[in-house]
Design a protein around this motif. Structure first.
Motif, short mmCIF file in Angstrom:
data_model
loop_
_atom_site.label_atom_id
_atom_site.label_comp_id
_atom_site.label_asym_id
_atom_site.label_seq_id
_atom_site.Cartn_x
_atom_site.Cartn_y
_atom_site.Cartn_z
N ILE A 87 0.86 -1.18 0.00
CA ILE A 87 0.00 0.00 0.00
C ILE A 87 0.90 1.23 0.00
O ILE A 87 1.76 1.38 0.86
N VAL A 113 -0.93 -0.94 -4.37
CA VAL A 113 -2.29 -0.60 -3.98
C VAL A 113 -2.24 0.88 -3.59
O VAL A 113 -1.55 1.25 -2.64
N TYR A 114 -2.96 1.73 -4.31
CA TYR A 114 -2.80 3.16 -4.13
C TYR A 114 -3.74 3.73 -3.07
O TYR A 114 -4.95 3.50 -3.09
N ALA A 115 -3.14 4.48 -2.14
CA ALA A 115 -3.90 5.26 -1.17
C ALA A 115 -3.85 6.71 -1.64
O ALA A 115 -2.77 7.26 -1.89
N GLU A 153 -8.20 6.46 5.02
CA GLU A 153 -7.84 5.97 3.68
C GLU A 153 -6.95 4.73 3.79
O GLU A 153 -7.13 3.75 3.05
N CYS A 168 -7.76 0.77 2.57
CA CYS A 168 -6.85 -0.01 1.74
C CYS A 168 -6.49 -1.33 2.42
O CYS A 168 -6.43 -2.38 1.76
N HIS A 211 -7.27 -5.05 1.09
CA HIS A 211 -6.08 -5.83 0.71
C HIS A 211 -5.40 -6.35 1.98
O HIS A 211 -4.29 -5.90 2.33
#
Length: 473
Positions: free
Chosen positions: A107, A128-130, A148, A152, A156
């Motif tokens: 992340i 995995v984009y925050a 946020e 995530c 995930h």
């Protein structure tokens, strides 16, 4: 023919006596000479050595390098500290290689530095984009919230670690204490890219700043670019291991894969000198810096039409200026300041960011204030004029698995394709398109506009092509 090259450019620039509101933080030789290090400056070439007997070894420290590492461990009050001579990028990459297994998930803040995306490629990891909050008035990325990160992690649960910048390039920090709690509750590791905040520990110690260093807030690994705001040479940095969640021997193994096998003793010496300054004169230097900042902010508030960015989580050593009330956008303001021999760090839309450092003097802030007063008076007030166009803020794009097969295509034909590399306006070095994201037409148009204006955009080759996933035929 007039001689031109790197050396001549540097000599010519130094001769101008320019004011530096850009990195590195030492701002030139004065801070060394005024504090007893003229001998080192005068003999630098003779000090450029390799691992001769007694000089220790960066990858198996037992002597003088170990002593300097120990000094940083004490200064930042951490478990272990490591010297970096390949910049903070080396520490960030080593941290990710240590914490994320091949094929694993990481992340990461969508506004991470490009080195993070290089690490993902090297690690064979899945991003995995925050997404950061957007500061709408300024058109820039703000903080990453704990909520946020929690979302995530929920989506995930198999991810290994979380990484984010704090402060970001503009100086906006995130609530690291709250984020660390969320990350640790999920049994993960928190890596903080504090490249722009190496000074925060000392502002907190000597000034009692509301903005705390990540080392004090629960982060497991913290990377600091000492050169950006403190007194070491460009490309020198440190990594702090702050908890026992990270195997230090595993980290050391990954770090030696990334660092040069011919480490610069000049860079390490500058880190040593910086440690000297912090240990012996740190309080005086930090208090002078704070006084100069307060002097600037108090006087800048008197310039009608000048907007200075404020944010509750802003590291105030980053001065973000906006003169769009005069119809002046960031690029024009930068040019007007350069005409007055003042060089800044970053331009984004209407904003010019002046990066102050431990080596700035009161006269530097005076020069900046005088320039802003002069620009304002020459342009005359036009408060009701339409503001200049802001930069495109980061938007959530469709994300797909990273492409395994790739091809290069013309930029104008890339809409709808999955990006296989990052496209990065530089500065600030934060991707506007990341690997695995579907390129949309709005961003394509924006990138083309940047290139037309002559701005640097990394990820586009000299034939105007980008790397995308290969389509099945």
């Amino acid at each position: 023919m007039e001689k031109r090259g790197v050396c001549q450019f540097l000599l010519d620039h130094a001769a101008q006596g320019a004011v530096s509101f850009h990195m590195p933080g030492h701002k030139g030789a004065a801070i060394y000479r005024e504090n007893g290090y003229s001998g080192f400056l005068d003999q630098m070439m003779d000090c450029d050595i390799t691992e001769i007997p007694g000089a220790d070894n960066l990858f198996q420290t037992e002597g003088i390098i170990k002593e300097t590492m120990e000094r940083y461990r004490r200064l930042y009050e951490t478990r272990e500290s490591y010297l970096l001579i390949n910049g903070s990028s080396a520490g960030l990459i080593a941290a990710i290689l240590t914490c994320v297994p091949k094929g694993g998930e990481l992340i990461l803040a969508r506004n991470c530095h490009k080195s993070i995306f290089n690490a993902i490629s090297m690690a064979g990891a899945q991003p995995v984009y925050a997404y950061p909050e957007v500061i709408a008035d300024d058109g820039i990325s703000g903080e990453i919230t704990a909520d946020e990160i929690r979302c995530c992690l929920t989506a995930h649960p198999d991810c290994s670690a979380v990484i984010l910048p704090s402060p970001n390039y503009y100086g906006v920090c995130s609530d690291i204490k709250a984020i660390a709690q969320v990350v640790h509750d999920a049994g993960k590791i928190l890596i903080v890219d504090q490249a722009h905040g190496a000074h925060l520990k000392f502002f907190d110690k000597y000034i009692g700043s509301d903005i705390k260093a990540a080392e004090n807030l629960g982060a497991d690994i913290v990377i600091n670019s000492i050169h950006k705001t403190l007194a070491s040479y460009t490309q020198s940095a440190i990594v702090n291991l702050c908890s026992d969640k990270v195997d230090k021997y595993a980290f050391e193994d990954k770090l030696q894969l990334i660092e040069s096998t011919s480490p610069s003793y000049l860079l390490m010496a500058s880190l040593d000198i910086n440690a000297d300054l912090l240990e012996q004169k740190g309080e005086d230097l930090i208090r002078q810096w704070e006084e100069n900042l307060q002097f600037f902010y108090e006087n800048a508030a008197r310039i009608e039409g000048l907007r200075v960015m404020k944010h509750p989580l802003l590291d105030h050593t980053k001065i973000n200026l906006d003169m769009s009330a005069y119809g002046i956008d960031g690029l024009e303001l930068e040019a007007l300041l350069m005409e007055r021999n003042i060089f800044v760090e970053l331009v984004t839309g209407n904003i010019v960011m002046c990066m102050t450092g431990i080596g700035n003097k009161r006269c530097d802030f005076d020069r900046l204030l005088s320039a802003l007063w002069e620009i304002a008076s020459n342009r005359q007030i036009a408060i009701n004029s339409a503001p200049a166009k802001q930069r495109l803020t980061q938007k959530k794009l469709v994300q797909k698995p990273l492409p395994q097969q790739k091809e290069r295509i013309k930029l104008e034909k890339a809409a709808g394709r999955v990006s296989a590399s990052s496209i990065i306006p530089y500065p600030p070095g934060i991707p506007i398109i990341c690997p695995g994201e579907v390129i949309d037409q709005e961003i394509l148009t924006y990138v083309k506009d940047l290139r037309t204006k002559g701005e640097k955009v990394i990820g586009i080759d000299d034939l105007g092509r980008v790397v995308v996933g290969k389509e099945r035929r």
